[in-house]
Design an enzyme around this catalytic site. Structure first.
Site, mmCIF file in Angstrom:
data_model
loop_
_atom_site.group_PDB
_atom_site.id
_atom_site.type_symbol
_atom_site.label_atom_id
_atom_site.label_comp_id
_atom_site.label_asym_id
_atom_site.label_seq_id
_atom_site.Cartn_x
_atom_site.Cartn_y
_atom_site.Cartn_z
ATOM 1 N N PRO A 123 0.739 -1.080 0.043
ATOM 2 C CA PRO A 123 0.111 -0.070 -0.028
ATOM 3 C C PRO A 123 0.796 1.391 -0.080
ATOM 4 C CG PRO A 123 -0.104 -1.301 2.096
ATOM 5 C CD PRO A 123 0.472 -2.139 0.947
ATOM 6 N N ASN A 124 0.183 2.143 -0.817
ATOM 7 C CA ASN A 124 0.882 3.686 -0.833
ATOM 8 C C ASN A 124 2.133 4.022 -1.828
ATOM 9 O OD1 ASN A 124 -1.144 4.842 0.510
ATOM 10 N ND2 ASN A 124 -0.307 3.693 2.458
ATOM 11 N N ARG B 199 5.189 12.149 -2.946
ATOM 12 C CA ARG B 199 5.187 12.736 -1.608
ATOM 13 C C ARG B 199 6.471 12.443 -0.878
ATOM 14 N NH1 ARG B 199 0.788 14.288 -3.086
ATOM 15 N NH2 ARG B 199 -1.025 14.231 -2.559
ATOM 16 N N TYR C 182 11.618 8.872 0.756
ATOM 17 C CA TYR C 182 11.332 7.696 -0.407
ATOM 18 C C TYR C 182 12.096 8.055 -1.804
ATOM 19 C CZ TYR C 182 8.252 5.672 3.111
ATOM 20 O OH TYR C 182 7.517 5.047 4.021
ATOM 21 N N ASN D 251 8.114 -5.687 -1.467
ATOM 22 C CA ASN D 251 8.013 -4.739 -0.622
ATOM 23 C C ASN D 251 6.467 -4.563 0.054
ATOM 24 O OD1 ASN D 251 7.983 -2.275 1.006
ATOM 25 N ND2 ASN D 251 8.963 -0.899 -0.515
ATOM 26 N N ALA E 247 3.394 -1.019 4.592
ATOM 27 C CA ALA E 247 3.013 -1.105 5.991
ATOM 28 C C ALA E 247 2.302 -2.577 6.220
ATOM 29 C CB ALA E 247 1.641 -0.227 6.231
ATOM 30 N N HIS F 210 4.482 -4.986 8.948
ATOM 31 C CA HIS F 210 4.299 -4.886 10.297
ATOM 32 C C HIS F 210 2.958 -5.554 10.833
ATOM 33 C CE1 HIS F 210 7.477 -2.242 9.128
ATOM 34 N NE2 HIS F 210 6.798 -1.362 8.546
ATOM 35 N N ASP G 298 1.552 -16.069 5.835
ATOM 36 C CA ASP G 298 0.781 -17.173 5.606
ATOM 37 C C ASP G 298 1.163 -17.513 4.075
ATOM 38 O OD1 ASP G 298 0.509 -17.832 8.179
ATOM 39 O OD2 ASP G 298 -1.562 -17.425 8.103
ATOM 40 N N GLU H 226 12.724 -9.760 1.179
ATOM 41 C CA GLU H 226 12.033 -8.394 1.525
ATOM 42 C C GLU H 226 12.813 -7.313 1.164
ATOM 43 O OE1 GLU H 226 11.135 -9.089 5.661
ATOM 44 O OE2 GLU H 226 10.454 -6.959 5.848
ATOM 45 N N HIS I 161 12.889 -3.063 1.453
ATOM 46 C CA HIS I 161 12.315 -1.656 2.090
ATOM 47 C C HIS I 161 13.218 -0.680 1.523
ATOM 48 C CE1 HIS I 161 9.496 -3.786 4.503
ATOM 49 N NE2 HIS I 161 10.635 -4.549 4.917
ATOM 50 N N ARG J 245 13.661 4.020 12.079
ATOM 51 C CA ARG J 245 12.412 4.825 12.184
ATOM 52 C C ARG J 245 11.363 4.218 13.363
ATOM 53 N NH1 ARG J 245 9.563 4.608 6.416
ATOM 54 N NH2 ARG J 245 8.293 6.143 7.564
ATOM 55 N N ARG K 41 7.863 0.045 13.222
ATOM 56 C CA ARG K 41 8.464 -0.582 12.069
ATOM 57 C C ARG K 41 9.495 -1.576 12.049
ATOM 58 N NH1 ARG K 41 5.723 3.166 8.294
ATOM 59 N NH2 ARG K 41 5.542 5.020 9.131
HETATM 60 O O1 CA2 Z 1 10.742 1.690 3.411
HETATM 61 C C1 CA2 Z 1 9.699 1.048 2.765
HETATM 62 O O2 CA2 Z 1 9.904 0.610 1.917
HETATM 63 C C2 CA2 Z 1 8.504 1.022 3.640
HETATM 64 O O3 CA2 Z 1 8.010 -0.521 3.185
HETATM 65 C C3 CA2 Z 1 7.551 1.816 3.226
HETATM 66 C C4 CA2 Z 1 6.184 1.954 3.903
HETATM 67 C C5 CA2 Z 1 6.359 1.619 5.454
HETATM 68 O O4 CA2 Z 1 5.187 1.686 5.723
HETATM 69 C C6 CA2 Z 1 7.339 0.589 5.604
HETATM 70 O O5 CA2 Z 1 7.410 0.795 7.123
HETATM 71 C C7 CA2 Z 1 8.567 0.869 5.277
HETATM 72 C C8 CA2 Z 1 5.388 3.063 3.237
HETATM 73 C C9 CA2 Z 1 5.041 3.012 1.921
HETATM 74 C C10 CA2 Z 1 4.480 4.330 1.462
HETATM 75 O O6 CA2 Z 1 5.049 4.918 0.412
HETATM 76 C C11 CA2 Z 1 5.256 6.023 0.155
HETATM 77 C C12 CA2 Z 1 6.004 6.479 -1.071
HETATM 78 C C13 CA2 Z 1 5.962 7.792 -1.331
HETATM 79 C C14 CA2 Z 1 5.250 8.822 -0.406
HETATM 80 C C15 CA2 Z 1 4.554 8.309 0.479
HETATM 81 C C16 CA2 Z 1 4.384 7.332 0.993
#
Ligand code: CA2
Length: 150
Positions: free
Chosen positions: A11-12, A19, A24, A76, A79, A82, A89, A100, A102, A109, A113
């Site tokens: 997600p995201n 953003r 990122y 990847n 979220a 976690h 599974d 995996e 990240h 962080r 996380r």
């Molecule tokens: O560091 C990573 O790749 C994470 O998997 C990214 C997740 C975060 O919840 C993990 O703890 C670590 C968040 C992805 C959100 O992606 C965005 C990308 C650009 C702008 C905002 C969010």
């Protein structure tokens, strides 16, 4: 016949480049897909590259990796890393090698996380290399599945 790997994004991650560039980076998910295809090509691998904001969809794609006889998974889980026993599974049931990845160093962080369900099944974990980690993960997976660099 070429081996296929799945590169799955949670997600995201569709927001990459739009953003929080200080966290990122500036690459978009389309840029990451191109990097993955270029990295995989060096090892003669085909790539299925997908992103979803829906946990169950990721579970379905993990199952598809097994039924379609893919050779491994780079994931990847964002979220869901976690929180998701369902993804753990599904990855366990595939019996495929899982890497995996990240983008950020999750251990620098927030405490929530620092724990990953996915790490229980992952052969290796990369965190903190930015989006370059995807290419590193593919090179690592290529070694595990015996794909030679061409
Ligand atoms: O560091 C990573 O790749 C994470 O998997 C990214 C997740 C975060 O919840 C993990 O703890 C670590 C968040 C992805 C959100 O992606 C965005 C990308 C650009 C702008 C905002 C969010």
């Amino acid at each position: 016949m070429a081996q296929t790997i799945f590169v799955l994004n949670g997600p995201n991650l569709n927001m990459l480049g739009a953003r929080e560039p200080e966290k990122y980076g500036r690459a978009t998910l389309a840029d990451v897909e191109k990097m993955c295809r270029d990295a995989a090509k060096r090892f003669g691998l085909d790539v299925v590259f997908r992103q979803s904001n829906i946990e169950g969809e990721l579970v379905t794609w993990i199952q598809e990796a097994r039924t379609s006889k893919a050779s491994g998974i780079v994931i990847n889980p964002a979220a869901y890393t976690h929180t998701s026993v369902a993804i753990l599974d599904a990855l366990t049931l595939t019996e495929l090698p899982v890497i995996e990845i990240h983008i950020t160093n999750v251990h620098q962080r927030e405490a929530f996380r620092h724990h990953s369900y996915v790490s229980k099944v992952a052969k290796a974990v990369l965190a903190g290399f930015g989006v370059a980690g995807y290419a590193l993960a593919i090179a690592g997976l290529a070694g595990i599945i015996g794909a030679k660099e061409n």
